[in-house]
Design a protein around this motif. Structure first.
Motif, mmCIF file in Angstrom:
data_model
loop_
_atom_site.group_PDB
_atom_site.id
_atom_site.type_symbol
_atom_site.label_atom_id
_atom_site.label_comp_id
_atom_site.label_asym_id
_atom_site.label_seq_id
_atom_site.Cartn_x
_atom_site.Cartn_y
_atom_site.Cartn_z
ATOM 1 N N HIS A 288 6.441 11.330 -3.228
ATOM 2 C CA HIS A 288 5.729 10.464 -2.279
ATOM 3 C C HIS A 288 5.060 11.305 -1.192
ATOM 4 O O HIS A 288 3.920 11.037 -0.793
ATOM 5 C CB HIS A 288 6.702 9.467 -1.653
ATOM 6 N N ARG A 292 1.030 11.485 -0.537
ATOM 7 C CA ARG A 292 0.498 10.941 0.716
ATOM 8 C C ARG A 292 -0.119 12.003 1.608
ATOM 9 O O ARG A 292 -1.130 11.766 2.269
ATOM 10 C CB ARG A 292 1.612 10.231 1.495
ATOM 11 N N ARG A 329 -1.163 6.837 -4.890
ATOM 12 C CA ARG A 329 -1.990 7.543 -3.897
ATOM 13 C C ARG A 329 -3.166 6.675 -3.453
ATOM 14 O O ARG A 329 -3.471 6.588 -2.251
ATOM 15 C CB ARG A 329 -2.491 8.861 -4.490
ATOM 16 N N ASP A 332 -1.961 3.968 -1.120
ATOM 17 C CA ASP A 332 -1.584 4.495 0.192
ATOM 18 C C ASP A 332 -2.806 4.813 1.043
ATOM 19 O O ASP A 332 -2.782 4.675 2.273
ATOM 20 C CB ASP A 332 -0.740 5.768 0.014
ATOM 21 N N GLN A 333 -3.913 5.209 0.413
ATOM 22 C CA GLN A 333 -5.114 5.597 1.142
ATOM 23 C C GLN A 333 -6.044 4.437 1.427
ATOM 24 O O GLN A 333 -7.006 4.574 2.180
ATOM 25 C CB GLN A 333 -5.852 6.688 0.351
#
Length: 334
Positions: A288, A292, A329, A332-333
């Motif tokens: 993770h 991130r 990913r 998260d972005q």
């Protein structure tokens, strides 16, 4: 019943320069007296909480922890402190503090996590400590600062201290006591320091005393935990979290704990864990973190984590997270 070293009660008494009459007030409503505080090794947590509450009343100083905390360092932490003092570098000294902290205060847990840019040190209590909580956290962070500066040989200015309570009315005294910035209302009390510091060599390193101290602390921890069940799994998690991948093998961890592999496997089983489970948990955390915080490709991350085949990493990640690394990913972005 939770206990704590008498060092802290003695240090408070010295800071307040108690008269005979004040000693009675200091130990009021406890099973302690001047002789037991000065001569015995430990006391029940509840007695210490009462002593500290009494000390705050006697001193009329809500920032009392900033006064007596300045005297606390590795030498104040008994067996664990002596082990840490002989450690080869700053990281190992902090690991010793975390691994064996319960020898001094068995109601506290300390954890280390090493990231790509910084080391995070966090502390939490598992028992109610009432109005003394802020004072105890002040002392813990001053102890940590004193340890860092003892090894570094200079003020510790390149970090951040976190306190899990609101900014106190006397916060200007924090700027005098702590040599790095302080943040209040944090999720947990602790400190972040630049990762470049963790390999800083300790001038007090002694390989013989280091091994002897660790062996002694491990034996004492085993005695302390005979009636409890999470000693080995917690120790391993802290060890794994305090280093970067690839993570060490069961054989390496067992050797560091002065146990055979078979014995460690059995003790983890008694605690309801396996080494693979603990290792996988930390690998998930690192996966993770890489996804991130870095721009590394999924293939590169797989290699960093010790996977020879990135397809195995992708398969494992989907089992952990329910999605692919790339999907994680992207989410998260977004």
């Amino acid at each position: 019943m939770p206990n704590i070293s008498n060092f802290f009660a003695r240090t408070i008494a010295r800071e307040l320069q108690l008269s005979p009459e004040q000693w009675s007030e200091y130990t009021g409503d406890t099973r302690q007296n001047r002789e037991t505080v000065l001569t015995q090794q430990r006391m029940p947590l509840q007695d210490f909480v009462t002593l500290l509450s009494n000390a705050l009343a006697i001193s009329r100083d809500p920032g009392l922890g900033l006064r007596f905390g300045r005297h606390s360092n590795l030498l104040a932490l008994g067996e664990s402190g002596l082990a840490g003092l002989a450690a080869p570098n700053l990281l190992e000294a902090l690991r010793a503090l975390c691994d064996f902290s319960r020898l001094q205060a068995d109601y506290m847990t300390m954890d280390i996590k090493v990231g790509l840019k910084q080391l995070s040190f966090r502390v939490r209590e598992h028992e109610a400590i009432g109005i003394t909580r802020r004072t105890q956290h002040e002392v813990m962070m001053l102890t940590l600062q004193n340890i860092l500066e003892m090894v570094l040989g200079r003020p510790f200015t390149e970090g951040t201290f976190y306190f899990s309570y609101p900014q106190p009315p006397y916060c200007d005294r924090y700027r005098e006591a702590y040599h790095s910035p302080c943040v209040f209302d944090a999720d947990e009390t602790g400190v972040d320091l630049d990762r470049s510091l963790i390999d800083f060599p300790s001038p007090f390193y002694d390989p013989v005393l280091w091994e002897q101290g660790r062996s002694r602390c491990i034996a004492l921890m085993q005695e302390l935990n005979n009636s409890q069940s999470q000693l080995h799994s917690h120790h391993i998690l802290m060890t794994l979290r305090s280093q970067t991948p690839p993570l060490p093998s069961l054989k390496t961890i067992a050797h560091k704990m002065h146990l055979s592999e078979r014995t460690l496997i059995r003790r983890l089983s008694e605690e309801g864990h396996t080494y693979r489970q603990l290792q996988t948990k930390v690998l998930q955390e690192w996966a993770h973190h890489y996804l991130r915080e870095t721009d590394l490709s999924v293939d590169a991350i797989a290699l960093q984590l010790g996977y020879q085949d990135s397809a195995n990493f992708r398969r494992a990640f989907r089992n952990w997270q329910g999605c692919s690394p790339s999907e994680y990913r992207a989410a998260d972005q977004s």
